[in-house]
Enzyme design. Sequence first.
Site, mmCIF file in Angstrom:
data_model
loop_
_atom_site.group_PDB
_atom_site.id
_atom_site.type_symbol
_atom_site.label_atom_id
_atom_site.label_comp_id
_atom_site.label_asym_id
_atom_site.label_seq_id
_atom_site.Cartn_x
_atom_site.Cartn_y
_atom_site.Cartn_z
ATOM 1 N N VAL A 176 27.480 53.994 -17.836
ATOM 2 C CA VAL A 176 27.832 55.267 -17.184
ATOM 3 C C VAL A 176 28.733 55.105 -15.965
ATOM 4 O O VAL A 176 29.241 56.098 -15.442
ATOM 5 C CB VAL A 176 26.580 56.102 -16.792
ATOM 6 C CG1 VAL A 176 25.797 56.537 -18.028
ATOM 7 C CG2 VAL A 176 25.698 55.343 -15.800
ATOM 8 N N TYR A 210 10.403 52.474 -2.792
ATOM 9 C CA TYR A 210 11.279 53.231 -3.698
ATOM 10 C C TYR A 210 12.635 53.490 -3.017
ATOM 11 O O TYR A 210 13.664 53.573 -3.670
ATOM 12 C CB TYR A 210 10.601 54.533 -4.141
ATOM 13 C CG TYR A 210 11.186 55.117 -5.405
ATOM 14 C CD1 TYR A 210 11.287 54.352 -6.569
ATOM 15 C CD2 TYR A 210 11.644 56.429 -5.447
ATOM 16 C CE1 TYR A 210 11.827 54.886 -7.729
ATOM 17 C CE2 TYR A 210 12.179 56.969 -6.608
ATOM 18 C CZ TYR A 210 12.268 56.184 -7.749
ATOM 19 O OH TYR A 210 12.809 56.722 -8.895
ATOM 20 N N LYS A 260 17.011 60.116 -6.316
ATOM 21 C CA LYS A 260 16.290 61.130 -7.111
ATOM 22 C C LYS A 260 16.332 62.503 -6.417
ATOM 23 O O LYS A 260 16.364 63.537 -7.093
ATOM 24 C CB LYS A 260 14.845 60.705 -7.375
ATOM 25 C CG LYS A 260 14.692 59.505 -8.315
ATOM 26 C CD LYS A 260 15.299 59.719 -9.686
ATOM 27 C CE LYS A 260 14.890 58.634 -10.676
ATOM 28 N NZ LYS A 260 15.650 58.691 -11.934
ATOM 29 N N ILE A 310 5.042 54.810 -15.213
ATOM 30 C CA ILE A 310 4.843 54.263 -16.563
ATOM 31 C C ILE A 310 5.362 52.826 -16.546
ATOM 32 O O ILE A 310 6.419 52.554 -15.969
ATOM 33 C CB ILE A 310 5.653 55.072 -17.607
ATOM 34 C CG1 ILE A 310 5.226 56.542 -17.614
ATOM 35 C CG2 ILE A 310 5.491 54.465 -18.993
ATOM 36 C CD1 ILE A 310 6.095 57.429 -18.499
ATOM 37 N N ARG A 311 4.617 51.927 -17.202
ATOM 38 C CA ARG A 311 5.039 50.525 -17.249
ATOM 39 C C ARG A 311 6.224 50.338 -18.195
ATOM 40 O O ARG A 311 6.056 50.197 -19.394
ATOM 41 C CB ARG A 311 3.874 49.658 -17.731
ATOM 42 C CG ARG A 311 3.548 48.541 -16.795
ATOM 43 C CD ARG A 311 2.439 47.675 -17.318
ATOM 44 N NE ARG A 311 1.308 47.637 -16.406
ATOM 45 C CZ ARG A 311 1.334 47.104 -15.193
ATOM 46 N NH1 ARG A 311 2.438 46.550 -14.737
ATOM 47 N NH2 ARG A 311 0.265 47.136 -14.427
HETATM 48 P P1 NAD Z 1 14.129 51.675 -18.601
HETATM 49 O O1 NAD Z 1 14.503 50.442 -17.856
HETATM 50 O O2 NAD Z 1 13.623 51.523 -19.971
HETATM 51 O O3 NAD Z 1 15.349 52.712 -18.615
HETATM 52 C C1 NAD Z 1 16.372 52.719 -17.644
HETATM 53 C C2 NAD Z 1 17.667 52.767 -18.416
HETATM 54 O O4 NAD Z 1 18.785 52.892 -17.540
HETATM 55 C C3 NAD Z 1 17.892 51.504 -19.251
HETATM 56 O O5 NAD Z 1 18.032 51.833 -20.610
HETATM 57 C C4 NAD Z 1 19.200 50.964 -18.710
HETATM 58 O O6 NAD Z 1 20.005 50.369 -19.711
HETATM 59 C C5 NAD Z 1 19.842 52.232 -18.186
HETATM 60 N N1 NAD Z 1 20.955 51.942 -17.279
HETATM 61 C C6 NAD Z 1 20.944 51.256 -16.104
HETATM 62 N N2 NAD Z 1 22.195 51.132 -15.630
HETATM 63 C C7 NAD Z 1 23.022 51.766 -16.532
HETATM 64 C C8 NAD Z 1 24.422 51.974 -16.621
HETATM 65 N N3 NAD Z 1 25.264 51.506 -15.684
HETATM 66 N N4 NAD Z 1 24.909 52.658 -17.684
HETATM 67 C C9 NAD Z 1 24.080 53.135 -18.645
HETATM 68 N N5 NAD Z 1 22.738 52.978 -18.619
HETATM 69 C C10 NAD Z 1 22.234 52.288 -17.569
HETATM 70 O O7 NAD Z 1 13.056 52.409 -17.651
HETATM 71 P P2 NAD Z 1 12.456 53.871 -17.704
HETATM 72 O O8 NAD Z 1 11.253 53.813 -16.847
HETATM 73 O O9 NAD Z 1 12.365 54.328 -19.090
HETATM 74 O O10 NAD Z 1 13.551 54.738 -16.922
HETATM 75 C C11 NAD Z 1 14.151 55.907 -17.460
HETATM 76 C C12 NAD Z 1 14.244 56.986 -16.404
HETATM 77 O O11 NAD Z 1 12.924 57.414 -16.059
HETATM 78 C C13 NAD Z 1 14.898 56.556 -15.102
HETATM 79 O O12 NAD Z 1 15.706 57.603 -14.603
HETATM 80 C C14 NAD Z 1 13.722 56.351 -14.185
HETATM 81 O O13 NAD Z 1 14.081 56.520 -12.833
HETATM 82 C C15 NAD Z 1 12.826 57.475 -14.659
HETATM 83 N N6 NAD Z 1 11.427 57.382 -14.259
HETATM 84 C C16 NAD Z 1 10.681 56.281 -14.572
HETATM 85 C C17 NAD Z 1 9.350 56.203 -14.173
HETATM 86 C C18 NAD Z 1 8.499 54.975 -14.463
HETATM 87 O O14 NAD Z 1 7.454 54.812 -13.824
HETATM 88 N N7 NAD Z 1 8.871 54.131 -15.409
HETATM 89 C C19 NAD Z 1 8.776 57.273 -13.460
HETATM 90 C C20 NAD Z 1 9.565 58.394 -13.173
HETATM 91 C C21 NAD Z 1 10.888 58.431 -13.582
HETATM 92 C C1 IMJ Z 2 10.634 51.506 -8.499
HETATM 93 C C2 IMJ Z 2 10.748 50.863 -7.269
HETATM 94 C C3 IMJ Z 2 9.748 50.925 -6.315
HETATM 95 C C4 IMJ Z 2 8.589 51.635 -6.561
HETATM 96 C C5 IMJ Z 2 8.471 52.262 -7.802
HETATM 97 C C6 IMJ Z 2 9.484 52.197 -8.773
HETATM 98 N N1 IMJ Z 2 7.455 53.013 -8.338
HETATM 99 C C7 IMJ Z 2 7.794 53.450 -9.587
HETATM 100 C C8 IMJ Z 2 9.055 52.939 -9.913
HETATM 101 C C9 IMJ Z 2 6.191 53.301 -7.626
HETATM 102 C C10 IMJ Z 2 6.959 54.318 -10.444
HETATM 103 C C11 IMJ Z 2 9.813 53.150 -11.215
HETATM 104 N N2 IMJ Z 2 10.782 54.255 -11.075
HETATM 105 C C12 IMJ Z 2 10.246 55.595 -10.894
HETATM 106 C C13 IMJ Z 2 12.173 54.089 -11.106
HETATM 107 O O1 IMJ Z 2 12.881 55.065 -11.015
HETATM 108 C C14 IMJ Z 2 12.764 52.743 -11.194
HETATM 109 C C15 IMJ Z 2 14.080 52.542 -11.000
HETATM 110 C C16 IMJ Z 2 14.683 51.246 -10.931
HETATM 111 C C17 IMJ Z 2 14.018 50.050 -11.169
HETATM 112 C C18 IMJ Z 2 14.688 48.842 -11.053
HETATM 113 C C19 IMJ Z 2 14.007 47.511 -11.213
HETATM 114 C C20 IMJ Z 2 14.956 46.415 -11.594
HETATM 115 C C21 IMJ Z 2 16.289 46.483 -10.906
HETATM 116 N N3 IMJ Z 2 16.774 47.712 -10.544
HETATM 117 C C22 IMJ Z 2 16.050 48.867 -10.689
HETATM 118 N N4 IMJ Z 2 16.684 50.039 -10.462
HETATM 119 C C23 IMJ Z 2 16.030 51.202 -10.585
HETATM 120 O O2 IMJ Z 2 16.946 45.474 -10.728
#
Ligand code: NAD
Ligand code: IMJ
Length: 257
Positions: free
Chosen positions: A66, A157, A164, A193-194
């Site tokens: 992106v 975070y 966000k 979510i893990r």
């Molecule tokens: P994930 O790592 O599976 O998904 C993150 C995705 O972002 C990956 O597929 C990665 O390839 C993509 N990405 C990163 N840089 C990119 C780039 N330059 N171009 C295109 N794609 C790129 O983890 P996830 O937890 O499924 O995250 C998906 C969304 O959910 C994120 O916006 C994350 O912030 C949000 N989210 C996650 C959690 C959580 O606890 N896992 C909680 C709330 C919100």
């Molecule tokens: C991410 C960082 C710190 C605390 C966090 C998280 N908590 C949760 C997340 C409490 C739930 C996951 N989250 C909501 C995200 O949006 C994560 C984004 C993310 C994670 C990574 C890890 C690896 C890396 N870059 C990242 N960039 C964004 O190199």
Amino acid sequence: MGGFLEGRNGLILGVANKRSVAWACARALKREGMELALTFANERLEGNVRELGEELGVSAILPCDVTSESELDGLVAGVGKAFGKLDCIVHAVAFAKREELTGTYLDTSREGYRLAQDVSVYSLPAVSRRMVPLMEGREGSILTLSYIGAERVIPNYNVMGVAKAALEASVRYLAHDLGPRGIRVNAISSGPIRTLSAAGIDGFSAILDHIAERAPLRRNITAEEVGDVCAFLASPLARGITGSTIYVDAGYHIMGL
Ligand code: NAD
Ligand code: IMJ
């Protein structure tokens, strides 16, 4: 057969592996009858995404970093060729440098701030703008994923919380821009979510335990629960909802203590 998204086409950005929230969204949308196109961010993920996409029977698997204007342009061409028309976009993309997700927000670098905003926020209007011509006149729905760190302080975070907050504001401005063209824009604020994006986050297990103790439903949520709300928001059942952030967090966000 007979799902409530039959005859619709969707584009999903953010599948990295089977734990990805985007993958749970893909399965829920497909289950309800939507035809799908998936994107992969880089060659490292391509094989993974192709395998998953083929297993689900998706119509197209397209490259899209992106941050690349030319790949975004290529994506419109690819989606146009695969479907002609588009009804839904799921944006589940976020990235910050790992060193920004530890220590203090105070220490955020200019480049770290720029990168987090570019990947995690600007990508939403950038993708949406390009897809609008394919979405016009058909009750379109654009969805993105947020986290409570947008509104309240979650230790570590940091720059992602600020990103966000900007993402949720972007949802409101895009909803205003696109409402007159029949396109709705919403965010799902998911509980933790893990996934790959949660891997290696300091204290993540303790956060999950805290939610299970404190959230009204006394448990954590699953990616499948986010997928189901994604299907709802993509559907005509949600035709009156735009510009909103909907929580899928077992009710945690209502708590003051
Ligand atoms: P994930 O790592 O599976 O998904 C993150 C995705 O972002 C990956 O597929 C990665 O390839 C993509 N990405 C990163 N840089 C990119 C780039 N330059 N171009 C295109 N794609 C790129 O983890 P996830 O937890 O499924 O995250 C998906 C969304 O959910 C994120 O916006 C994350 O912030 C949000 N989210 C996650 C959690 C959580 O606890 N896992 C909680 C709330 C919100
Ligand atoms: C991410 C960082 C710190 C605390 C966090 C998280 N908590 C949760 C997340 C409490 C739930 C996951 N989250 C909501 C995200 O949006 C994560 C984004 C993310 C994670 C990574 C890890 C690896 C890396 N870059 C990242 N960039 C964004 O190199």
